[in-house]
Design a protein around this motif. Sequence first.
Motif, PDB file in Angstrom:
ATOM      1  N   LEU A 186      -0.566  12.872  64.747  1.00  0.00           N
ATOM      2  CA  LEU A 186      -1.295  12.593  66.106  1.00  0.00           C
ATOM      3  C   LEU A 186      -0.305  11.204  65.727  1.00  0.00           C
ATOM      4  N   THR A 187      -0.401  10.893  67.452  1.00  0.00           N
ATOM      5  CA  THR A 187       1.249   9.602  67.612  1.00  0.00           C
ATOM      6  C   THR A 187       0.271   8.618  67.438  1.00  0.00           C
ATOM      7  N   LEU A 188       0.775   7.793  67.410  1.00  0.00           N
ATOM      8  CA  LEU A 188      -0.260   6.133  67.327  1.00  0.00           C
ATOM      9  C   LEU A 188      -0.505   5.619  67.919  1.00  0.00           C
ATOM     10  N   ARG A 189       0.387   6.618  69.543  1.00  0.00           N
ATOM     11  CA  ARG A 189      -0.583   5.786  71.113  1.00  0.00           C
ATOM     12  C   ARG A 189      -1.997   5.731  71.072  1.00  0.00           C
ATOM     13  N   ARG A 190      -2.230   7.785  70.910  1.00  0.00           N
ATOM     14  CA  ARG A 190      -3.369   8.011  70.512  1.00  0.00           C
ATOM     15  C   ARG A 190      -4.848   7.456  69.401  1.00  0.00           C
ATOM     16  N   VAL A 191      -3.676   7.162  68.853  1.00  0.00           N
ATOM     17  CA  VAL A 191      -4.776   6.537  67.845  1.00  0.00           C
ATOM     18  C   VAL A 191      -5.824   5.618  67.878  1.00  0.00           C
TER      19      VAL A 191
END
Length: 272
Positions: A186-191
């Motif tokens: 997962l990307t940081l933005r999604r988290v």
Amino acid sequence: MNACKMLVVRLNQRIYGPYGLDGLRVLRNMVKNMLNGIEVEVSEVAVGSRGWAEAFLEGADTDVAVRILEECIGVLPRKPDEFSKGALLKGRVLTLKDDGLYVDVGLENLVVKVPAQTLRGQLLDVRSMGLEEARRAYMLYGEFPVELYVERLCRKTVEARLSWRWLRWVEGMAFSGLSQVYITGLTLRRVKRALGKTRYRLAVLEYRALGVLEILMALDPLVDIERFSLWLRKTLNPLGLGFSEPFESSGELAYAVQDEVGLTVSPPFQIR
């Protein structure tokens, strides 16, 4: 610029899983921003063998571009003959077994290993820990970035030790008094977007992007880490999830041999 020869650079980033395209977009933008202002064209950042990302560069400043990428992301060897004793090597944890830590550096038919005896010498607490305890304490889960020094070269095996600055960082993390949660895929933005409107928003004291698809979170000590991890698994469905609770060290990490890498160089565990 078009007359210059194309240079292909293998990066210390892997693209995988259902959100791999998210990670690739983040990586493309990151590489282009890093190299902005020098005479180099990033013609493409693509997914190569076994998911390892590759940057295609052209221009007069390709040597400068490689140095920037090496310091900020990590550049992996493309052929086994690029290894040399004492060389600094970045990679990702493949697995931790009784005989040592196995690391993926993007090359097939080549084993990179930190032998168990070396690990016990560098991580003194491992002597009194079981395998799973050591994995949790030092976050030695799959895809976790590590930095190594090559110690011995065999035909299809490279023996290495953990770098001094990686040890400094992992010691600070393990003995920080904070719980840590590590997720992959997962990307940081999604988290951050998933946590933004929940009761767990204030529980995360720090986010670290260890890669475009690898996130490390430091938690408030009052948070139930197992319950939080279960919520993350159900809500975000990460490909990998591991956590570590604070513990006390019975010794100190072994810095008998210090690396020749200055502390001002970008760390091996966080992209920027």
